[in-house]
Design an enzyme around this catalytic site. Structure first.
Site, short mmCIF file in Angstrom:
data_model
loop_
_atom_site.label_atom_id
_atom_site.label_comp_id
_atom_site.label_asym_id
_atom_site.label_seq_id
_atom_site.Cartn_x
_atom_site.Cartn_y
_atom_site.Cartn_z
CD GLU A 80 39.57 18.20 55.63
OE1 GLU A 80 39.34 18.45 56.82
OE2 GLU A 80 39.34 17.08 55.13
CB SER A 112 104.49 0.71 67.44
OG SER A 112 105.05 -0.32 68.23
#
Length: 849
Positions: free
Chosen positions: A91, A490
């Protein structure tokens, strides 16, 4: 002549100087104009990129990760030189010598553009300029952006070191496949860390910034190899590798995860499940979405992977057993076209594309498969992840006789006799390999319609060790342990009884079990027991053991629904709880997450405990930003503790109820396990618990605990409907609880429940509530641990809740149960047992059995 020549050249020189001056002035003016209002580059010094948040088990094993941008930040000094050299060569070869921009590179790019007639338009941006573009500017291709980029690049070069600039670049740059930064890309493409990369692999990563999408290792293989080889040549030209290495690496094929050469990193992690997804949901609320998905958090989860696997397997077995018992074959609903079944390569590729909500891959032992042929007595299948053999894999007739196929019009076909009655060529199915006495065979499976949830937690710390929010996370991500609001039935009754005990009742207080009528705005409510029978005055302990609805309603009426609601809210079951009498039977909805933490407070002696899925959270810098365990241990760091003396851990948790009340509730729920609705459940350590079944058996529960672990199971359809007349909490969820707690006992052990100080032991007749002498023995004797004065209410007082019905009924007698069966004498004089059919009342009242 000489004067003329000199005058001419002098004029030309003056024009040139003037032109240069005005060009410089113009350029300077342009740069001055654009240098105003530039973004501050000082933010680069506080660079905090979005990074992956990771979840670890208690043993430090990575189990999941979440990220908006897959980035793993690596400081420049920890990056291999090879990686840095590859990107610089590819680069910006003059990176270490230029001052932010490369004039020679820009000139060369301009010449190339002119020579190519505008076809070769490369940017000639340096790494510093790319950092400016990525961090401070937009990505537009304009002269204005380029000028700003040059100005900022020259300024940043004076403020930051080259290594710092390169660090920003290599951690921020996008390299395809949702990978940001070189470390994440190395993991994505090679499943390797940076220091494990070869020269060729580093070169390919360095090739990607040019065009990540256009250099895909599968779709653009030739171009990707060409660009990789270019980077290798640049590394050679810059002196980082020798010619032999360059040529050897250029001759190598491009091997990547995407081409199937390496296993994906995700495959090294367990499949995402309900536990880690719930962590995501909770921490996203606590820290915010942006921080969770981009903050690089390190999260230490409370999960026990082995117990999580046990929870999943136990719940899945129960759900599959129930679903298979319905005898209906639905299949997956997915098919593969016939033209894709001609070759193994094609059908395997097609099978991989079947979505996980149709064919989940997270059920242990299950495999997606496709029907390749259907014969008279068998069907040949191709199985994902299982190699073909010479004979092939088959579903036999013996495996399908349990089912009837559900037709498209909703009707059921006749019971299957051969595989062809259930499946056709191209059908995608799920299969499991079963071991039999005669060898092994493949068996058809399907994701059940019925769903459920399971959760287990440490009763003292609130650490959730297992959570299964459904049959399969991949088939349904809805977490029924934390998100589903269901009637506990319950399962809620212990909180009514605890409120009564704190109000002065004792476990042997006599409560009338007789018909009740309550006028409501919706009409007359007549709650009934599951057995549809009435048992007269009965000790409160028996009422809980046998899950008596009428006794529970009378107790709630006696102490007041405001008191019951206060206890429910204090325990965290509801917030708020409606003050309706039916809610005493568990008709108001809650979540398993809330119910489990409430039961834990019985097991730990009545102390408040907050459930958590996370032990600790650290930020990207390793600082602890959350810690669940706030207990204090002053002795833990003392290396000079005397032999036999352990460290003392101090806790300052709130005491919600009297410890003696908590112990009495434990004792009563142990009675549930020994004589009541949970008597069929066997665990190798002392346990207590309570079942729950709602009206028409739309929800069934079992929640119980040992001295250190509390666990709960729920089963029910997502769109509530009856599970059938034979469905009860103890029968469907009880086996899940038993299987899990048996495995948990091997790891976490269990002891007798601790008896708190301050009470005394007394003996009672468990059928009549009568106080007995201390030396009394026999099956009817029940030892109770009492508070001072608590037994006074049990002496001759009968609680009717103000309904004044049934006080003259006889006491509950030894041998009476709630089976709902009746013994009759036939005309021939024989005794026969006639099973009773329960009547579930006139309104949905929640708890039944």
């Amino acid at each position: 002549m000489i004067r003329f020549v000199l005058s001419t050249f002098g004029g030309i020189f003056s024009w040139i100087v003037t032109a240069i001056f005005f060009v410089a002035l113009t350029v300077g003016g342009v740069f001055w104009m654009y240098s105003r209002n530039l973004p501050s580059y000082e933010q680069l010094a506080q660079y905090t990129p979005k990074t992956i948040s990771r979840i670890y088990s208690g043993e430090g094993k990575l189990i999941d990760e979440f990220a908006e941008e897959r980035r793993i930040f690596v400081p420049a000094d920890q990056m291999p030189d090879l990686v840095k050299e590859a990107f610089v060569s590819a680069e910006d070869k003059n990176f270490y010598s230029h001052g932010g921009f490369d004039a020679r590179g820009m000139a060369a790019a301009a010449v190339d553009a002119v020579r190519s007639g505008g076809q070769d338009m490369r940017g000639a941006s340096t790494i510093t300029q790319q950092v400016m573009k990525n961090f401070l500017l937009d990505g537009s291709r304009s002269i204005e952006r380029k000028i700003k980029e040059l100005i900022l690049a020259s300024r940043v070069e004076k403020a930051l070191s080259k290594d710092r600039i390169l660090e920003l670049y290599l951690n921020e740059i996008y390299l395809g496949q949702n990978s940001y930064g070189v470390a994440a890309a190395a993991q994505t493409y090679y499943n390797k860390t940076l220091d494990q990369l070869t020269v060729g692999e580093a070169a390919y990563l360095a090739a990607l910034p040019k065009k990540p999408a256009g250099l895909h290792p599968v779709r653009n293989y030739d171009e990707a190899v060409e660009r990789r080889n270019y980077v290798l040549r640049r590394l050679y030209e810059d002196g980082h590798i020798d010619k032999a290495v360059m040529e050897a690496e250029q001759a190598e094929p491009l091997k990547t995860v995407q081409r199937g050469d390496y296993p994906p990193f995700r495959e090294t992690l367990p499949p995402r499940d309900y536990f880690t997804d719930e962590i995501r949901r909770q921490l996203s609320r606590s820290f915010g979405q942006d921080e969770f998905f981009g903050g690089g958090l390190t999260i230490r989860a409370t999960i026990d992977p082995d117990m999580q696997a046990q929870a999943a397997q136990a719940l899945q077995s129960a759900l599959e057993k129930y679903d298979r018992g319905r005898g209906v074959w639905r299949g997956t609903g997915a098919t593969i076209p016939a033209e894709q079944l001609k070759t193994e390569t094609n059908w395997r590729a097609a099978l991989l594309k079947v979505p996980t909500d149709k064919a989940p891959r997270d059920v242990a032992g299950w495999h997606p498969a496709v029907v390749l042929e259907v014969g008279d007595r068998s069907a040949r299948i191709g199985i994902e992840g299982v190699p073909e053999d010479e004979d092939g894999h088959f579903i036999t007739a013996a495996d399908v006789t349990w089912a009837r196929k559900l037709r498209s019009d909703g009707t059921l076909a006749a019971r299957a006799k051969v595989p062809g009655d259930l499946v056709s060529v191209g059908d995608v199915v799920l299969v499991k390999l079963l071991q039999t006495d005669g060898g092994s065979r493949w068996s058809l499976r399907q994701v059940p319609l019925v769903e459920g949830s399971f959760m287990a937690m440490d009763v003292n710390t609130g650490r959730v060790i297992a959570m299964q929010g459904g049959f399969s996370y991949q088939s349904s991500v809805f977490n029924r342990a934390t998100q589903a609001m269901r009637q506990p039935g319950s399962n809620f009754k212990p909180f009514v009884y605890a409120a009564a005990l704190d109000a002065g009742f004792s476990p042997e207080t006599i409560v009338v079990d007789a018909p009740i009528e309550v006028n409501t705005p919706q009409g007359l409510w007549r709650p009934k027991n599951s057995s549809n029978r009435y048992y007269g005055p009965t000790p409160m302990r028996t009422g809980l053991e046998q899950s008596r609805n009428l006794m529970t309603v009378r107790i709630a009426q006696e102490i007041g629904m405001d008191t019951v609601a206060g206890y429910a809210e204090k325990f965290g079951v509801y917030n708020p709880m409606g003050h309706y009498l039916a809610n005493a039977l568990g008709s108001q909805e809650t979540t398993m997450f809330q119910l489990v933490s409430a039961y834990a407070m019985f097991a730990n002696g009545g102390q408040k405990v907050e459930p958590t899925l996370v032990d600790r959270v650290q930020d990207r810098w390793g600082r602890t930003v959350y810690r669940h365990d706030q207990r204090v241990c002053d002795d833990c760091g003392d290396l000079n503790l005397r032999n036999g003396v352990g460290p003392r851990i101090e806790t300052h948790r709130e005491q919600l109820i009297n410890p003696i009340t908590a112990y009495q509730m434990i004792s009563m729920m142990q009675g549930v396990m020994n004589r009541g609705t949970g008597r069929g459940i066997s665990v190798p350590v002392p346990v207590a618990g309570k079942s729950g079944t709602t009206n028409d058996a739309k929800d069934v529960w079992f929640t119980g605990f040992s001295s250190n672990i509390v666990a709960s199971c729920h089963i029910g359809y997502d769109q509530p409907r009856t599970l059938g007349d034979s469905a009860f909490g103890a029968t469907l969820c009880g086996p899940v609880f038993q299987q899990f707690m048996t495995a948990a006992a091997k790891v976490y052990g269990g002891s007798e429940f601790k008896v708190p100080p301050g009470g005394y032991w007394a003996k009672f007749n468990r059928f009549t509530g009568e106080r007995l002498p201390d030396d009394a023995t026999g099956d009817f004797v029940q030892a109770e641990y009492m508070r001072e004065g608590q037994d006074l209410i049990a002496m001759g007082v009968v609680v009717d809740g103000g309904f004044a019905m049934g006080q003259n009924l006889p006491l509950f007698q030894e041998g009476e149960t709630d089976t709902g069966e009746a013994a009759i004498t036939t005309s021939s004089g024989q005794q026969k047992i006639v099973p009773g059919k329960a009547d579930f009342g006139t309104v949905s009242s929640g708890g039944l059995y």
